[in-house]
Scaffold this motif. Structure first.
Motif, PDB file in Angstrom:
ATOM      1  N   LEU A 156       0.907  -1.238  -0.046  1.00 52.81           N
ATOM      2  CA  LEU A 156      -0.055  -0.002  -0.050  1.00 52.81           C
ATOM      3  C   LEU A 156       0.891   1.343  -0.127  1.00 52.81           C
ATOM      4  CD1 LEU A 156      -2.774  -1.086   2.761  1.00 52.81           C
ATOM      5  CD2 LEU A 156      -3.105  -0.491   0.140  1.00 52.81           C
ATOM      6  N   LEU A 157       2.065   1.356   0.662  1.00 53.27           N
ATOM      7  CA  LEU A 157       2.612   2.449   0.746  1.00 53.27           C
ATOM      8  C   LEU A 157       3.465   2.811  -0.717  1.00 53.27           C
ATOM      9  CD1 LEU A 157       4.789   4.621   2.072  1.00 53.27           C
ATOM     10  CD2 LEU A 157       6.438   2.650   2.563  1.00 53.27           C
ATOM     11  N   GLU A 204      -0.346   4.371  11.629  1.00 54.93           N
ATOM     12  CA  GLU A 204       0.878   4.343  12.591  1.00 54.93           C
ATOM     13  C   GLU A 204       2.102   3.852  11.692  1.00 54.93           C
ATOM     14  OE1 GLU A 204       2.439   2.882  17.098  1.00 54.93           O
ATOM     15  OE2 GLU A 204       0.353   2.741  16.417  1.00 54.93           O
ATOM     16  N   TYR A 205       1.912   2.626  10.980  1.00 56.68           N
ATOM     17  CA  TYR A 205       2.809   2.122  10.164  1.00 56.68           C
ATOM     18  C   TYR A 205       3.400   3.350   9.052  1.00 56.68           C
ATOM     19  CZ  TYR A 205       4.926  -0.418   6.405  1.00 56.68           C
ATOM     20  OH  TYR A 205       5.898  -0.907   5.314  1.00 56.68           O
ATOM     21  N   VAL A 220      12.495   0.288   3.013  1.00 53.90           N
ATOM     22  CA  VAL A 220      11.905   0.638   4.127  1.00 53.90           C
ATOM     23  C   VAL A 220      12.393  -0.360   5.395  1.00 53.90           C
ATOM     24  CG1 VAL A 220       9.702   0.453   5.758  1.00 53.90           C
ATOM     25  CG2 VAL A 220       9.805   1.277   3.141  1.00 53.90           C
ATOM     26  N   GLY A 221      12.808  -1.485   5.024  1.00 52.54           N
ATOM     27  CA  GLY A 221      13.417  -2.593   6.205  1.00 52.54           C
ATOM     28  C   GLY A 221      12.090  -2.817   7.137  1.00 52.54           C
ATOM     29  N   LYS A 262      11.180   7.137   9.559  1.00 46.92           N
ATOM     30  CA  LYS A 262      12.447   6.380   9.221  1.00 46.92           C
ATOM     31  C   LYS A 262      13.157   6.694   7.864  1.00 46.92           C
ATOM     32  CE  LYS A 262      13.890   1.368   8.954  1.00 46.92           C
ATOM     33  NZ  LYS A 262      13.219   0.110   9.224  1.00 46.92           N
ATOM     34  N   LEU A 263      12.160   7.234   6.915  1.00 51.70           N
ATOM     35  CA  LEU A 263      12.681   7.603   5.595  1.00 51.70           C
ATOM     36  C   LEU A 263      13.102   8.971   5.623  1.00 51.70           C
ATOM     37  CD1 LEU A 263      10.379   5.543   3.567  1.00 51.70           C
ATOM     38  CD2 LEU A 263      12.524   5.013   3.880  1.00 51.70           C
ATOM     39  N   GLU A 264      12.771   9.604   6.751  1.00 51.55           N
ATOM     40  CA  GLU A 264      12.746  11.274   6.514  1.00 51.55           C
ATOM     41  C   GLU A 264      12.147  11.772   5.357  1.00 51.55           C
ATOM     42  OE1 GLU A 264      16.952  11.967   6.778  1.00 51.55           O
ATOM     43  OE2 GLU A 264      17.168  11.528   8.696  1.00 51.55           O
TER      44      GLU A 264
END
Length: 493
Positions: free
Chosen positions: A370-371, A399-400, A388-389, A407-409
């Motif tokens: 979905l991202l 929240e994800y 992403v890891g 995390k990815l800035e």
């Protein structure tokens, strides 16, 4: 004991390739792109798609085809046929190509193997016990004194067992200097505890529950000395065919065994990526290496000779390797067989463990797909670029996404409104169930792809004239997914 011939291996490889050739794009697809690239429509044969219509069909298919393995059902006939044809290609379904430990060892020892649980997980204990026993049998049946070299020694699990329980002189080699120091530290602790551990194992083998650790047993022999520490040495080196094992052994052990020539058993438990292939090449290149016992893993880190399908910087890592790890056999080289990074990654997954646990993919796989839809809608130039890891500890898709943005800035991702995320979940709600079924179908190819890698390695040794080369199904595949060992024994010089 029947011998597996070159022609027999070539024929089986031909069968594997005939099955795999129409599906290379399927096994190399990236699950990240499941939604954006419409994997369900692109990769599934039409006959299979027609049998699934909606969430209920997808859930029932998973239950009947995978969890129950219900062969007598009347629904999903095309799926059953497809899965059965694939199943017949798995190495486990071709026992004529495998050798049992009992067949390999000419003189079995009658002493029962003790289950010694020492500073490791149950999985690792299972692997170490069986591998150490196999290596010990091979060395003893060779009727020659041997040093053992453990490639990719890591924390020294296998090396310590071979040195302490079986009394072999072992040199552990690992490219990571920190690993060699940790392995020695662990071995010192293990040496001090060894007598207590073996005593507990002996009692358990007799059905006696030993006292808790820390309480001195009245049956313990106070005169019994701890095993010697000097049987196990470590060194930090990057293993290549040019690395002089003889010089390393002499440096670490001083005076070598007194015989006409140096004999080495080269072993490795779950040697990572190219190291497994390198061990086979070292075995051939160095005359002193008389015995080989290798269990490989991490197929995605193999350097392929012909593949251009490497993702997310993996190709740069592969280019650091000095030798190619696949294909090894001249037979597959002549055909320029290539797999691709995602196919190799899939080869290391365990359909046995998944079926045993009835385990669907983690929801993060769906959320990551979905991202990627959001990426294509907001920043299409980043498609297939985001690494992403692992993302842990989230309770919802929203929240994800927040955690990914941090995390990815990625300010663009942080600014996506909750309304759009809710809408996206509704839009692809049914696809979650289709994705689960697609994932399991794709995973059914894992043991087939692994068979291709393993048979290539066995054929490589056979082509070089090592007739006493074997493929052994050594571990329980549910406990240890990489469960096949390659064993080779050189003829006397």
């Amino acid at each position: 004991m029947s011998k597996v011939g070159i022609a027999q291996l070539q024929k089986r490889l031909d069968g594997l390739l005939a099955f795999l050739n129409p599906h290379w794009d399927f096994v190399n697809c990236h699950m990240v792109n499941y939604l954006t690239d419409q994997h369900w429509e692109v990769f599934l044969p039409g006959a299979l798609r027609k049998e699934i219509s909606g969430k209920e069909d997808a859930e029932l298919a998973i239950e009947e085809l995978f969890w129950q393995s219900n062969e007598s059902g009347h629904r999903f006939q095309q799926w059953r046929v497809f899965l059965e044809i694939g199943k017949q290609e798995r190495l486990a379904l071709h026992p004529e190509l495998l050798t049992s430990v009992e067949d390999l060892i000419e003189a079995q020892e009658n002493a029962a193997q003790l289950s010694i649980r020492e500073f490791m997980s149950a999985k690792k204990c299972h692997e170490v016990e069986l591998t150490a026993a196999l290596v010990d049998h091979i060395v003893k049946n060779s009727s020659q004194d041997c040093y053992i070299v453990d490639a990719g020694d890591g924390k020294g699990y296998l090396s310590s067992r071979l040195a302490l329980q079986y009394g072999h002189k072992v040199l552990g080699i690992d490219a990571n200097a920190a690993n060699t120091e940790n392995a020695l530290s662990r071995n010192r602790k293990l040496q001090r505890a060894w007598n207590g551990l073996t005593e507990r194992a002996e009692l358990q083998s007799k059905g006696i529950i030993p006292k808790r650790r820390g309480k001195k047993s009245p049956t313990r022999d106070p005169q019994k000395s701890a095993p010697a520490l000097d049987n196990y040495k470590t060194t930090s080196r990057f293993i290549t065919t040019e690395l002089n094992f003889g010089a390393l052994l002499e440096y670490n052990f001083g005076q070598l065994l007194q015989n006409d020539s140096l004999n080495i058993c080269l072993t490795g438990l779950h040697t990572c990526g190219n190291l497994a292939a390198t061990c086979l090449q070292v075995f051939h290149a160095q005359n002193d290496c008389r015995l080989l016992c290798n269990i490989g893993c991490c197929y995605h880190l193999l350097r392929e000779r012909y593949s251009q399908q490497e993702f997310f910087g993996n190709k740069a890592l592969m280019d650091m390797q000095t030798d190619y790890g696949f294909p090894l056999s001249q037979y597959l080289q002549d055909r320029q067989v290539h797999m691709g990074r995602n196919a190799r990654m899939l080869a290391a997954q365990s359909i046995e463990r998944t079926l045993d646990a009835k385990e669907l993919p983690n929801v993060t796989l769906y959320y990551r797909a979905l991202l990627e839809v959001l990426v294509c809608r907001h920043t299409p130039q980043l498609k297939n670029e985001l690494q992403v890891g692992k993302v842990r500890k989230f309770d919802s898709f929203e929240e994800y996404i927040q955690k990914c943005a941090t995390k990815l800035e990625a300010p663009w991702l942080a600014s996506v409104r909750d309304e759009e995320l809710h809408s996206l979940l509704q839009e692809y709600a049914t696809e979650k169930h289709y994705l689960d079924l697609f994932y399991l179908l794709r995973m059914s190819f894992a043991p087939i792809l692994e068979s291709l890698i393993l048979l290539d390695r066995l054929l490589y040794l056979k082509e070089l004239g090592y007739e006493r080369s074997y493929l052994i199904d050594l571990f329980d595949p549910v406990i240890s997914p990489r469960h096949f060992a390659i064993v080779s024994i050189k003829p006397p010089p």
